[in-house]
Design a protein around this motif. Structure first.
Motif, mmCIF file in Angstrom:
data_model
loop_
_atom_site.group_PDB
_atom_site.id
_atom_site.type_symbol
_atom_site.label_atom_id
_atom_site.label_comp_id
_atom_site.label_asym_id
_atom_site.label_seq_id
_atom_site.Cartn_x
_atom_site.Cartn_y
_atom_site.Cartn_z
ATOM 1 N N LYS A 188 0.890 -1.052 0.030
ATOM 2 C CA LYS A 188 0.003 0.013 -0.125
ATOM 3 C C LYS A 188 0.752 1.489 -0.019
ATOM 4 O O LYS A 188 1.762 1.175 0.544
ATOM 5 N N ARG A 218 3.181 7.120 3.155
ATOM 6 C CA ARG A 218 3.090 5.893 4.293
ATOM 7 C C ARG A 218 3.399 4.751 3.342
ATOM 8 O O ARG A 218 2.605 4.744 2.157
ATOM 9 N N TYR A 219 4.260 4.043 3.464
ATOM 10 C CA TYR A 219 4.412 2.714 2.678
ATOM 11 C C TYR A 219 4.157 1.672 3.691
ATOM 12 O O TYR A 219 4.847 1.557 4.589
ATOM 13 N N GLU A 220 3.239 0.625 3.077
ATOM 14 C CA GLU A 220 2.962 -0.575 3.942
ATOM 15 C C GLU A 220 3.624 -1.740 2.921
ATOM 16 O O GLU A 220 3.066 -2.022 1.896
ATOM 17 N N TYR A 221 4.633 -2.402 3.761
ATOM 18 C CA TYR A 221 5.209 -3.554 3.292
ATOM 19 C C TYR A 221 4.186 -5.215 3.855
ATOM 20 O O TYR A 221 3.798 -5.147 4.750
ATOM 21 N N ASP A 225 8.678 -3.664 8.028
ATOM 22 C CA ASP A 225 7.899 -2.897 8.763
ATOM 23 C C ASP A 225 7.486 -1.685 7.819
ATOM 24 O O ASP A 225 8.156 -1.154 6.929
ATOM 25 N N ASN A 226 6.391 -0.999 8.216
ATOM 26 C CA ASN A 226 5.846 0.120 7.540
ATOM 27 C C ASN A 226 6.768 1.118 7.711
ATOM 28 O O ASN A 226 7.381 1.511 8.585
ATOM 29 N N ASN A 228 6.853 5.628 7.538
ATOM 30 C CA ASN A 228 6.447 6.972 7.207
ATOM 31 C C ASN A 228 7.465 8.046 6.836
ATOM 32 O O ASN A 228 8.336 7.928 7.755
#
Length: 314
Positions: A188, A218-221, A225-226, A228
């Motif tokens: 995301k 914000r990157y969500e993998y 870990d996410n 910001n």
């Protein structure tokens, strides 16, 4: 015309000193406003003056050279040099005269050159609403690719942009972007940005604007870990019509540079392409999409897509 010629057709638009006339005998004709002597119409038009005033004319009557008569119950003579813009009123079910609504939807076949070559399904849209000193742009895209029933690409994105014009060319832009990817490790992406922009031109022959934004992302993998982070970004939107508006060249995109190099060195997402007008509402499109996330780990994106499809425009 000042040379004595008389042209007949439907007034489509006056903007940036270019009068666009739709004719049955020559298609769309673009005329230098400085060469027009006077004007007559049988339909209502919205006339915007250089003094930031506007008047709605039920009809326009000809007058002496360099002037015309706006008829709306009573006659009002105006010099052509005092007119900044003429547009067709669009109500769309609302009592809004100066609303301009345009858009396009493209359905495409896609050949992607990356780790594997395969066929994909691509659909994208963009709609633009302009009223007064505000411009709203909403766009989205969905991509899906499968090879031997194995899905290798499955993502969609949504983008909203608000341009608030401070002058005729300077505007303040606010942008929100979201992307969901079911395949890549970078699952995301959320981005919210704001900053100044400049409209170099926007007329019947095309438009070009650029903006400079400060973004919060914000990157969500899936496997990491996410993250910001803040970033500096630029966005651009360019199109140009050629050969009587039968051919359109275009490029849109954005590039960002995160303040923290541990997140990514840079990102790039851009389209470059050409549209060929088939009818007043349909076009044949070809574009190249380049998408790069140059990260600090293995969770990178580096892909090029070649897309050919049919579009619907309004």
């Amino acid at each position: 015309m000042k040379n004595g010629d008389r042209l007949t057709g439907t007034v489509s638009l006056l903007n940036n000193n270019k009068l666009v006339l739709d004719t049955k005998y020559a298609g769309t004709v673009t005329i230098n406003w400085s060469e027009v002597s006077t004007l007559e119409t049988k339909s209502s038009l919205l006339v915007k003056l250089k003094q930031d005033k506007q008047e709605k004319a039920q009809i326009i009557k000809p007058s002496q050279e360099g002037k015309l008569l706006l008829v709306n119950g009573e006659k009002h003579e105006i010099a052509l040099n005092d007119i900044n813009q003429i547009i067709k009123p669009k109500k769309l079910g609302l009592e809004v005269d100066d609303l301009v609504w345009t858009g396009k939807v493209n359905l495409s076949l896609d050949s992607k050159h990356a780790e594997k070559d395969s066929s994909t399904f691509d659909i994208d849209f963009q709609t633009k609403i302009e009223r007064g000193n505000r411009r709203h742009i909403i766009s989205g895209e969905y991509n899906r690719k499968s090879t031997d029933k194995n899905v290798s690409t499955n993502n969609y994105s949504l983008d909203y942009t608000l341009d608030h014009f401070l002058t005729k060319q300077w505007f303040w832009q606010t942008n929100g972007y979201f992307k969901l990817d079911h395949i890549e490790d970078l699952r995301k992406q959320y981005t919210l940005g704001t900053g100044p922009g400049y409209q170099f031109w926007d007329d019947s022959l095309g438009a070009f604007s650029m903006s400079s934004l400060i973004n919060l992302s914000r990157y969500e993998y899936k496997a990491e870990d996410n993250k910001n982070f803040g970033a500096y970004g630029i966005r651009w939107d360019y199109n140009r019509y050629l050969w009587g508006k039968d051919i359109e060249l275009f490029t849109t995109g954005n590039a960002t540079k995160p303040f923290n190099s541990n997140v990514a060195r840079y990102t790039l997402d851009t389209d470059i392409g050409i549209r060929y007008k088939l009818t007043d509402w349909a076009s044949l499109n070809f574009k190249v999409n380049r998408n790069i996330v140059d990260g600090s780990s293995d969770a990178n994106v580096n892909e090029t897509r070649y897309i050919l499809g049919i579009g619907v425009n309004w």
